[in-house]
Scaffold this active site. Structure first.
Site, PDB file in Angstrom:
ATOM      1  N   ASP A   1       0.818  -1.181  -0.081  1.00  0.00           N
ATOM      2  CA  ASP A   1      -0.038   0.054  -0.150  1.00  0.00           C
ATOM      3  C   ASP A   1       0.864   1.420   0.028  1.00  0.00           C
ATOM      4  O   ASP A   1       1.968   1.194   0.713  1.00  0.00           O
ATOM      5  CB  ASP A   1      -0.791  -0.115   1.325  1.00  0.00           C
ATOM      6  CG  ASP A   1      -2.045   0.902   1.119  1.00  0.00           C
ATOM      7  OD1 ASP A   1      -2.222   1.473   0.174  1.00  0.00           O
ATOM      8  OD2 ASP A   1      -2.592   1.318   2.450  1.00  0.00           O
TER       9      ASP A   1
ATOM     10  N   GLY B   1       0.591   5.144  -4.813  1.00  0.00           N
ATOM     11  CA  GLY B   1      -0.286   6.403  -5.403  1.00  0.00           C
ATOM     12  C   GLY B   1       0.125   7.659  -4.597  1.00  0.00           C
ATOM     13  O   GLY B   1       0.458   8.706  -5.107  1.00  0.00           O
TER      14      GLY B   1
ATOM     15  N   HIS C   1       3.522   3.872  -8.858  1.00  0.00           N
ATOM     16  CA  HIS C   1       3.110   2.601  -9.176  1.00  0.00           C
ATOM     17  C   HIS C   1       4.795   1.987  -9.839  1.00  0.00           C
ATOM     18  O   HIS C   1       5.231   0.949  -9.775  1.00  0.00           O
ATOM     19  CB  HIS C   1       2.126   2.381 -10.103  1.00  0.00           C
ATOM     20  CG  HIS C   1       0.806   2.762  -9.610  1.00  0.00           C
ATOM     21  ND1 HIS C   1       0.468   2.202  -8.365  1.00  0.00           N
ATOM     22  CD2 HIS C   1      -0.048   3.375 -10.136  1.00  0.00           C
ATOM     23  CE1 HIS C   1      -0.749   2.654  -7.889  1.00  0.00           C
ATOM     24  NE2 HIS C   1      -1.058   3.442  -8.951  1.00  0.00           N
TER      25      HIS C   1
ATOM     26  N   GLU D   1     -11.834  -4.271  -5.512  1.00  0.00           N
ATOM     27  CA  GLU D   1     -12.521  -3.023  -5.454  1.00  0.00           C
ATOM     28  C   GLU D   1     -11.566  -2.153  -6.339  1.00  0.00           C
ATOM     29  O   GLU D   1     -12.063  -0.780  -6.531  1.00  0.00           O
ATOM     30  CB  GLU D   1     -12.296  -2.646  -4.145  1.00  0.00           C
ATOM     31  CG  GLU D   1     -13.246  -3.601  -3.168  1.00  0.00           C
ATOM     32  CD  GLU D   1     -12.922  -4.971  -2.971  1.00  0.00           C
ATOM     33  OE1 GLU D   1     -13.704  -5.869  -2.650  1.00  0.00           O
ATOM     34  OE2 GLU D   1     -11.510  -5.242  -2.907  1.00  0.00           O
TER      35      GLU D   1
ATOM     36  N   LEU E   1      11.059 -20.726  -4.971  1.00  0.00           N
ATOM     37  CA  LEU E   1      10.220 -19.604  -4.329  1.00  0.00           C
ATOM     38  C   LEU E   1       8.729 -19.741  -5.085  1.00  0.00           C
ATOM     39  O   LEU E   1       8.835 -19.722  -6.342  1.00  0.00           O
ATOM     40  CB  LEU E   1      10.494 -18.420  -4.401  1.00  0.00           C
ATOM     41  CG  LEU E   1       9.913 -17.080  -3.977  1.00  0.00           C
ATOM     42  CD1 LEU E   1       9.357 -17.170  -2.648  1.00  0.00           C
ATOM     43  CD2 LEU E   1      10.842 -15.771  -4.247  1.00  0.00           C
TER      44      LEU E   1
END
Length: 224
Positions: free
Chosen positions: A12, A15, A29, A59, A122
């Site tokens: 998060d 932006g 980004h 969302e 991984l």
């Protein structure tokens, strides 16, 4: 010392970082990709077997179309550049979420999954068009359709993450303390760390510091 097999990250703050430094969310980004690469490097060095990254939620379609389109172009470019490196480093890529994108992106995602499916060092679970509530509902529908008993084990096996252990650790950057419809079933016993730093600011030393703190936690799982 707690074993650490699976780290999940809510990335998060891209932006907000972009607006703060360049007056452009898209620049944020772009900057966030460097942090993604650093996180993958740490996972490889620390022998973390699974890394789940929340890249685009169900969302997030509410965002401006120009930003959504930019995100997908950025993803395409990143995967095209990194797919051979993933194979070289024995990284498996798995998409969790619903692949309801344009044909070009869907094809690229499928190709990347196919090319890396046998890699063992991984596994990166990339959460795209992902929402945990929808995932759980879909899993229940799958079990009902098969006539399978709904219990903890069967439901877990019907989730997108059926081939991954539940996360030991969740990290969320961006100074926000919520789960945002991410891995609600899988995170039931995960240790959760919230960072005030925006994702592009979250450096290798920050990741290592969280890992160090996690290792020192006494994990009881209901016991004393």
């Amino acid at each position: 010392m707690n074993p650490l097999k699976h780290v999940a990250i809510i990335m998060d703050g891209n932006g907000r970082w972009g607006i703060k430094h360049h007056n452009s969310r898209n620049k944020g980004h772009e900057a966030g990709l460097a942090t993604v690469e650093a996180a993958i490097k740490v996972a490889l060095e620390k022998n973390i077997r699974y890394l789940t990254l929340f890249a685009f939620s169900t969302e997030n379609w509410k965002r401006p179309k120009t930003e959504v389109n930019f995100l997908f172009k950025l993803l395409e470019s990143f995967l095209k550049k990194k797919i051979e490196e993933f194979n070289k480093n024995q990284i498996k890529l798995k998409i969790i979420g619903e692949k309801k994108f344009d044909k070009k992106l869907n094809k690229l995602l499928n190709v990347c999954e196919k090319k890396t499916k046998n890699n063992l060092k991984l596994q990166i679970n990339l959460a795209l068009n992902y929402g945990s509530k929808k995932e759980i509902i879909n899993a229940i529908k799958i079990l009902n359709k098969k006539g399978t008993k709904i219990n903890k084990k069967n439901l877990s096996n019907a989730l997108y993450t059926s081939d991954s252990p539940d996360p030991d650790l969740l990290i969320r950057t961006g100074n926000t303390k919520r789960l945002s419809n991410f891995l609600l079933w899988q995170l039931s016993y995960s240790e959760i760390f919230f960072s005030k730093k925006l994702w592009p600011e979250f450096k290798t030393k920050d990741f290592l510091n969280v890992i160090s703190q996690y290792k020192r936690i006494k994990r009881n799982f209901g016991k004393i």
